[in-house]
Design a protein around this motif. Structure first.
Motif, PDB file in Angstrom:
ATOM      1  N   VAL A 215       0.853  -1.189   0.000  1.00 44.36           N
ATOM      2  CA  VAL A 215       0.000   0.000   0.000  1.00 44.36           C
ATOM      3  C   VAL A 215       0.887   1.237   0.000  1.00 44.36           C
ATOM      4  N   PRO A 216       0.331   2.402  -0.340  1.00 45.60           N
ATOM      5  CA  PRO A 216       1.124   3.628  -0.255  1.00 45.60           C
ATOM      6  C   PRO A 216       1.549   3.906   1.184  1.00 45.60           C
ATOM      7  N   VAL A 217       2.617   4.664   1.342  1.00 39.73           N
ATOM      8  CA  VAL A 217       3.088   5.072   2.663  1.00 39.73           C
ATOM      9  C   VAL A 217       2.014   5.906   3.343  1.00 39.73           C
ATOM     10  N   THR A 218       1.719   5.595   4.600  1.00 42.18           N
ATOM     11  CA  THR A 218       0.627   6.241   5.316  1.00 42.18           C
ATOM     12  C   THR A 218       1.106   7.462   6.099  1.00 42.18           C
ATOM     13  N   ASN A 219       0.131   8.265   6.512  1.00 42.20           N
ATOM     14  CA  ASN A 219       0.439   9.384   7.396  1.00 42.20           C
ATOM     15  C   ASN A 219       1.117   8.912   8.678  1.00 42.20           C
ATOM     16  N   GLY A 220       0.625   7.811   9.230  1.00 42.49           N
ATOM     17  CA  GLY A 220       1.219   7.298  10.455  1.00 42.49           C
ATOM     18  C   GLY A 220       2.670   6.924  10.274  1.00 42.49           C
ATOM     19  N   ALA A 221       2.990   6.240   9.174  1.00 44.07           N
ATOM     20  CA  ALA A 221       4.378   5.887   8.903  1.00 44.07           C
ATOM     21  C   ALA A 221       5.221   7.141   8.685  1.00 44.07           C
ATOM     22  N   VAL A 226       9.041  11.988  10.626  1.00 46.19           N
ATOM     23  CA  VAL A 226       9.103  13.346  11.174  1.00 46.19           C
ATOM     24  C   VAL A 226       9.596  13.316  12.615  1.00 46.19           C
ATOM     25  N   ALA A 227       9.043  12.402  13.423  1.00 47.50           N
ATOM     26  CA  ALA A 227       9.392  12.323  14.842  1.00 47.50           C
ATOM     27  C   ALA A 227      10.849  11.928  15.052  1.00 47.50           C
ATOM     28  N   LYS A 247      15.536  26.457   3.147  1.00 48.97           N
ATOM     29  CA  LYS A 247      15.159  27.788   2.663  1.00 48.97           C
ATOM     30  C   LYS A 247      13.738  28.147   3.048  1.00 48.97           C
ATOM     31  N   HIS A 248      12.822  27.156   2.985  1.00 48.93           N
ATOM     32  CA  HIS A 248      11.400  27.427   3.208  1.00 48.93           C
ATOM     33  C   HIS A 248      10.919  26.931   4.571  1.00 48.93           C
ATOM     34  N   ASP A 249      11.834  26.512   5.421  1.00 52.84           N
ATOM     35  CA  ASP A 249      11.510  26.085   6.782  1.00 52.84           C
ATOM     36  C   ASP A 249      10.417  25.016   6.772  1.00 52.84           C
ATOM     37  N   ILE A 250      10.608  23.991   5.943  1.00 57.31           N
ATOM     38  CA  ILE A 250       9.644  22.897   5.817  1.00 57.31           C
ATOM     39  C   ILE A 250       9.959  21.833   6.859  1.00 57.31           C
ATOM     40  N   ALA A 251       8.946  21.418   7.608  1.00 58.06           N
ATOM     41  CA  ALA A 251       9.162  20.427   8.663  1.00 58.06           C
ATOM     42  C   ALA A 251       8.097  19.343   8.682  1.00 58.06           C
ATOM     43  N   ALA A 252       7.198  19.332   7.685  1.00 58.64           N
ATOM     44  CA  ALA A 252       6.114  18.357   7.613  1.00 58.64           C
ATOM     45  C   ALA A 252       5.450  18.503   6.252  1.00 58.64           C
ATOM     46  N   PRO A 253       4.587  17.562   5.867  1.00 57.91           N
ATOM     47  CA  PRO A 253       3.857  17.727   4.615  1.00 57.91           C
ATOM     48  C   PRO A 253       3.069  19.034   4.587  1.00 57.91           C
ATOM     49  N   LEU A 254       2.829  19.518   3.380  1.00 59.79           N
ATOM     50  CA  LEU A 254       2.061  20.746   3.211  1.00 59.79           C
ATOM     51  C   LEU A 254       0.681  20.581   3.851  1.00 59.79           C
ATOM     52  N   PHE A 255       0.222  21.639   4.513  1.00 58.62           N
ATOM     53  CA  PHE A 255      -1.070  21.730   5.180  1.00 58.62           C
ATOM     54  C   PHE A 255      -1.100  21.055   6.560  1.00 58.62           C
ATOM     55  N   TRP A 256       0.020  20.478   7.017  1.00 62.66           N
ATOM     56  CA  TRP A 256       0.089  19.937   8.365  1.00 62.66           C
ATOM     57  C   TRP A 256       0.540  21.029   9.336  1.00 62.66           C
ATOM     58  N   ASP A 277      -4.169   6.336   9.128  1.00 59.63           N
ATOM     59  CA  ASP A 277      -4.294   5.192   8.224  1.00 59.63           C
ATOM     60  C   ASP A 277      -4.430   5.583   6.765  1.00 59.63           C
ATOM     61  N   GLU A 278      -4.511   6.870   6.465  1.00 57.66           N
ATOM     62  CA  GLU A 278      -4.601   7.304   5.073  1.00 57.66           C
ATOM     63  C   GLU A 278      -3.215   7.446   4.459  1.00 57.66           C
ATOM     64  N   PRO A 279      -3.099   7.251   3.135  1.00 58.13           N
ATOM     65  CA  PRO A 279      -1.829   7.561   2.466  1.00 58.13           C
ATOM     66  C   PRO A 279      -1.445   9.022   2.666  1.00 58.13           C
ATOM     67  N   VAL A 280      -0.171   9.266   2.904  1.00 62.14           N
ATOM     68  CA  VAL A 280       0.300  10.635   3.035  1.00 62.14           C
ATOM     69  C   VAL A 280       0.146  11.334   1.686  1.00 62.14           C
ATOM     70  N   VAL A 281      -0.194  12.626   1.738  1.00 60.81           N
ATOM     71  CA  VAL A 281      -0.438  13.398   0.518  1.00 60.81           C
ATOM     72  C   VAL A 281       0.167  14.782   0.699  1.00 60.81           C
ATOM     73  N   HIS A 282       0.434  15.447  -0.414  1.00 58.27           N
ATOM     74  CA  HIS A 282       1.055  16.771  -0.431  1.00 58.27           C
ATOM     75  C   HIS A 282       2.510  16.725   0.041  1.00 58.27           C
ATOM     76  N   VAL A 283       3.237  15.738  -0.468  1.00 56.78           N
ATOM     77  CA  VAL A 283       4.680  15.698  -0.242  1.00 56.78           C
ATOM     78  C   VAL A 283       5.387  15.816  -1.588  1.00 56.78           C
ATOM     79  N   SER A 284       6.537  16.462  -1.575  1.00 56.18           N
ATOM     80  CA  SER A 284       7.345  16.625  -2.780  1.00 56.18           C
ATOM     81  C   SER A 284       8.114  15.343  -3.080  1.00 56.18           C
ATOM     82  N   TRP A 285       8.696  15.297  -4.263  1.00 54.62           N
ATOM     83  CA  TRP A 285       9.567  14.169  -4.610  1.00 54.62           C
ATOM     84  C   TRP A 285      10.736  14.100  -3.635  1.00 54.62           C
ATOM     85  N   TYR A 286      11.272  15.247  -3.251  1.00 49.92           N
ATOM     86  CA  TYR A 286      12.393  15.252  -2.312  1.00 49.92           C
ATOM     87  C   TYR A 286      11.989  14.654  -0.960  1.00 49.92           C
ATOM     88  N   GLU A 287      10.788  14.963  -0.500  1.00 53.39           N
ATOM     89  CA  GLU A 287      10.322  14.403   0.764  1.00 53.39           C
ATOM     90  C   GLU A 287      10.111  12.897   0.647  1.00 53.39           C
TER      91      GLU A 287
END
Length: 438
Positions: A215-221, A226-227, A247-256, A277-287
């Motif tokens: 399955v896709p990588v989940t928010n929980g995973a 992040v932790a 540069k952009h002080d990113i520390a989590a997926p967008l909208f978190w 339990d949902e797939p993580v969304v709004h992450v860049s290729w780099y993330e």
């Protein structure tokens, strides 16, 4: 697969696709006031009213002018709605059609186009063979509908769109990963009638055996990454990605955002706890790449992704979709903006691949490790600006569609691409690893 050549069936398929797209466009542009349609909600996106008139203009250019051979209705606006001439950030300064005029224009074009569809022989020219141009325009409109849905996610203000949650599905007992045997398979297509140029032609590819996430990588995973300091540890990141998050002080997926000890997210104007339990969304290729490195894995190549999605080891053939050749149905995948969110990981068992990989179609676009390159024997059609000008390592390939993608613009061969910094898109990922000794 067997492709129908019956003109009546082709016309009905094209009519259904065009109608579905227009109904969605109407929903996305009627649920907010006109001042919201005119506003630019992010420099990454166009004003919604630009997308609305652009949809009508592309339909006029390709179906009214190119297919029917008729004179231009509004030639003076062609330049305004040329996506290559004007970057998104500058579009609000253009003399855009106001909402009422944009709606009237798109409606006028559509009325004329339906007459064209009824009268045009669907053979004899590549542009109309099997109703290709009509399918292309339906896909184009649905792609802009997805773009407009991204704009809705970026806009500030109260919730304007609602939808029921995805159906609950038991997900226990699934393996973490699945072995995909090595060997050749058929990648791409030469016989899917509405496939776009970058999906063509079908050709043989060979990949070594590999394991891929069930399955896709989940928010929980992803929370565990992040932790564990994933955003503060340079060793997991490509140099360009590390520069971006610093540069952009990113520390989590967008909208978190953190609220006390809980992760919250904003989803179409509503704030809610991040569902683990949902797939993580709004992450860049780099993330996505950094997470995979942290997990001791990697992103799958585009060829690996397609083999996992389409190859049937029992028959040796490649299917249109993971579940077979039938068009998507609601039990197969989360598509078409029905639910406005990914379904829990492990959902849609009837949409699984022959090897048991789940949710390869719908839910979230999945980043691959591959750059966007042409297939052997590629020919640009019907214009090089659709694919050819984007070829190269700068753009990374995404596969599988998302909950925002309509089925007309989603196939086992469909290829999406974007810059690796992009996060506003409905992008997630799954990971893979080599299996050299298997």
């Amino acid at each position: 697969m067997t492709v129908t050549t019956d003109p009546s069936a082709l016309r009905q398929r094209a009519l259904d696709a065009l109608t579905t797209a227009r109904e969605r466009t109407a929903l996305l542009t009627s649920c907010v006031e006109d001042d919201e349609l005119i506003a630019q909600h992010s420099p990454l996106m166009s004003p919604l009213v630009w997308d609305l008139a652009h949809i009508g203009n592309q339909e006029e250019q390709w179906l009214w002018r190119a297919v029917a051979g008729r004179d231009a209705l509004r030639p003076e606006i062609d330049s305004i709605y040329d996506a290559f001439e004007h970057p998104r950030a500058s579009r609000p300064s253009l003399p855009l059609l106001p909402p009422a005029e944009a709606r009237a224009y798109a409606s006028d074009v559509r009325g004329r186009v339906l007459d064209v569809l009824a009268a045009t022989p669907l053979e004899g020219r590549p542009l109309v063979e099997a109703a290709f141009a009509f399918g292309m325009i339906a896909q184009h409109e649905q792609q802009h509908d997805e773009t407009m849905l991204i704009t809705h996610q970026l806009r500030k203000g109260p919730q304007a769109l609602t939808a029921p949650p995805p159906p609950a599905t038991g997900t226990g007992g699934l393996p973490v990963e699945i072995l995909v045997p090595g060997g050749p398979f058929t990648m791409g297509t030469s016989d899917e009638p509405w496939a776009l140029d970058n999906e063509r032609p079908a050709h043989a590819r060979t990949v070594p055996a590999f394991f891929i996430d069930t399955v896709p990588v989940t928010n929980g995973a992803y929370m565990a990454f992040v932790a564990d300091g994933g955003y503060t540890d340079e060793r997991w990141w490509q140099a360009e990605g590390w520069e971006q998050i610093r540069k952009h002080d990113i520390a989590a997926p967008l909208f978190w955002r953190r609220d006390g000890g809980q992760w919250m997210r904003r989803r179409f104007g509503a704030t809610e706890p991040v569902p683990e339990d949902e797939p993580v969304v709004h992450v860049s290729w780099y993330e996505a790449d950094a997470y995979a490195r942290w997990a001791g894995r990697r992103l799958p190549t585009e060829a690996e992704w397609e083999k996992a999605a389409r190859h049937d080891p029992a028959s040796g053939r490649s299917r249109r979709y993971p579940w077979g050749d039938a068009d998507p149905a609601p039990e197969h995948a989360n598509l078409g903006q029905r639910h406005l969110r990914p379904a829990p990981a492990g959902s849609y068992p009837e949409g699984a691949s022959p090897l048991g990989v789940r949710q390869l179609i719908g839910d979230v676009w999945e980043w691959t490790s591959s750059g966007f390159l042409p297939y052997p024997g590629f020919t640009a059609f019907p214009y090089k600006e659709y694919s050819e000008v984007f070829f190269g390592p700068a753009h990374k390939v995404l596969r599988g569609g998302s909950f925002a993608v309509d089925e007309v613009a989603c196939r086992g061969t469909f290829r999406n691409w974007d810059l690796p910094v992009r996060r506003q898109i409905f992008s997630g990922f799954r990971t893979a690893r080599d299996a050299e000794l298997v």
